[in-house]
Write a protein that holds these residues in place. Structure first.
Motif, short mmCIF file in Angstrom:
data_model
loop_
_atom_site.label_atom_id
_atom_site.label_comp_id
_atom_site.label_asym_id
_atom_site.label_seq_id
_atom_site.Cartn_x
_atom_site.Cartn_y
_atom_site.Cartn_z
N GLU A 13 -3.15 6.05 3.01
CA GLU A 13 -2.17 6.79 2.20
C GLU A 13 -2.35 6.50 0.71
O GLU A 13 -2.26 7.41 -0.12
N ALA A 14 -2.60 5.24 0.37
CA ALA A 14 -2.78 4.90 -1.05
C ALA A 14 -4.03 5.54 -1.62
O ALA A 14 -4.02 6.09 -2.73
N PHE A 15 -5.14 5.48 -0.87
CA PHE A 15 -6.38 6.09 -1.34
C PHE A 15 -6.19 7.60 -1.50
O PHE A 15 -6.62 8.19 -2.49
N TRP B 235 0.83 -1.21 0.00
CA TRP B 235 0.00 0.00 0.00
C TRP B 235 0.86 1.26 0.00
O TRP B 235 0.57 2.23 -0.71
N PHE B 236 1.94 1.24 0.79
CA PHE B 236 2.82 2.41 0.83
C PHE B 236 3.60 2.55 -0.48
O PHE B 236 3.83 3.68 -0.95
N GLU B 237 4.00 1.44 -1.08
CA GLU B 237 4.68 1.51 -2.37
C GLU B 237 3.76 2.11 -3.43
O GLU B 237 4.19 2.92 -4.26
N LEU B 238 2.51 1.71 -3.40
CA LEU B 238 1.54 2.24 -4.36
C LEU B 238 1.34 3.73 -4.15
O LEU B 238 1.32 4.51 -5.12
N ALA B 239 1.21 4.14 -2.90
CA ALA B 239 1.03 5.57 -2.60
C ALA B 239 2.22 6.37 -3.12
O ALA B 239 2.06 7.43 -3.76
N ASP B 240 3.43 5.87 -2.86
CA ASP B 240 4.64 6.59 -3.30
C ASP B 240 4.71 6.68 -4.81
O ASP B 240 5.09 7.73 -5.37
N ALA C 209 0.38 -5.08 12.25
CA ALA C 209 -0.01 -5.27 10.85
C ALA C 209 -1.32 -4.57 10.54
O ALA C 209 -1.49 -3.99 9.46
N LEU C 210 -2.26 -4.61 11.49
CA LEU C 210 -3.54 -3.93 11.27
C LEU C 210 -3.35 -2.42 11.18
O LEU C 210 -3.90 -1.76 10.29
N ILE C 211 -2.56 -1.87 12.10
CA ILE C 211 -2.30 -0.43 12.06
C ILE C 211 -1.59 -0.06 10.76
O ILE C 211 -1.92 0.94 10.11
N GLY C 212 -0.63 -0.89 10.36
CA GLY C 212 0.08 -0.64 9.12
C GLY C 212 -0.84 -0.69 7.91
O GLY C 212 -0.76 0.16 7.02
N SER D 164 -13.38 11.16 6.05
CA SER D 164 -14.49 10.22 6.09
C SER D 164 -13.99 8.78 6.21
O SER D 164 -14.51 7.99 7.02
N TYR D 165 -12.97 8.44 5.45
CA TYR D 165 -12.44 7.08 5.49
C TYR D 165 -11.76 6.80 6.83
O TYR D 165 -11.91 5.71 7.39
#
Length: 271
Positions: A107-109, A30-35, A97-100, A241-242
């Motif tokens: 971040e990705a959204f 998810w973080f890679e996608l956001a970046d 893992a849940l927090i991550g 909202s999310y």
């Protein structure tokens, strides 16, 4: 495997997700996608981003097994500590893992929504869970005729992304889909006006690039101003909202109900 970026033609950046077998993304994904999306949007030469995926489907959401494995390890560690009578170590959360995943999804959204240029989502196959967060925040959706969209969150011990599903279908349909975990087809979303075009799977990327090419033909500075202007008149703050929804996901975990539902899902998935 992972997230890659290519530039097939001038003004267009293609961000591709590839996490076999089903594109259920781990936290790092998810973080890679956001970046990758943010980097593409910051590139002054880019005027449109196409978000797509390899494999069987567009996105299957969060890698639930990653969360389950961490929580199982935490439970085993807790049992060992209790046997050793070390109460000072009791009460460790085991929710890393849940927090991550929560933060990574957010971040990705947000990266898709806040990308400085329009984002065209090219969706094939299944688009579930976190996939809805991505396409719901995209500017335009092009889908293959076998694409399906849905939020199976209640079946997986989670909540969230109703914010984004509500951008794809009318309010009462969103609630029905959310409560039942049913999916909607690309054709149905096209009828609601949220999918721009439905094409055969083999033609998906070409159709997305065709639209991206038309957008990229506009003045680069003006298209960025247009994106900022449209986001500025949006009636819903999608990030806030999310994040509000995610609070209930964490509450479900703290109460134990999420583990109970996830464990059931895991057993069914392994059959």
């Amino acid at each position: 495997m992972g997230v890659s970026t290519s530039s097939p033609e001038k003004g267009i950046s293609v961000v591709t997700v590839d996490f076999p077998p089903v594109n259920a993304l781990p936290v790092r994904g998810w973080f890679e996608l956001a970046d990758a999306v943010r980097a593409a949007g910051r590139d002054a030469e880019v005027r449109c981003v196409v978000l797509t995926a390899e494999g069987r489907g567009f996105n299957a959401g969060v890698d639930i097994k990653e969360i389950q494995q961490e929580q199982q390890a935490q439970r085993e560690q807790q049992k060992r500590q209790e046997r050793q009578e070390r109460p000072e170590h009791r009460g460790a959360t085991g929710h890393g893992a849940l927090i991550g995943a929560n933060r990574g999804c957010a971040e990705a959204f947000a990266a898709v929504y806040e990308c400085e240029v329009p984002v065209v989502a090219a969706v094939r196959g299944f688009c579930l869970g976190g996939g809805i967060g991505l396409v719901g925040n995209a500017d335009v959706i092009v889908a293959s005729d076998d694409a399906t969209f849905g939020l199976p969150e209640l079946d997986r011990g989670a909540l969230g992304a109703a914010t984004h599903l509500a951008r794809l279908v009318p309010q009462h349909l969103m609630r029905a889909l959310y409560y039942t975990s049913r999916t909607a087809t690309a054709a149905e979303l096209h009828a609601h006006g949220s999918v721009w075009r439905v094409v055969p799977r083999a033609d998906l990327l070409d159709a997305a690039l065709e639209l991206a090419r038309e957008i990229a033909a506009k003045d680069g500075q003006l298209i960025r101003l247009a994106k900022a202007a449209i986001n500025g008149i949006d009636p819903v703050d999608v990030r806030r909202s999310y994040r509000f929804e995610q609070g209930f996901t964490f509450e479900a975990n703290l109460s134990g109900v999420a583990d109970r539902v996830r464990d059931t899902f895991g057993k069914e998935a392994d059959r």
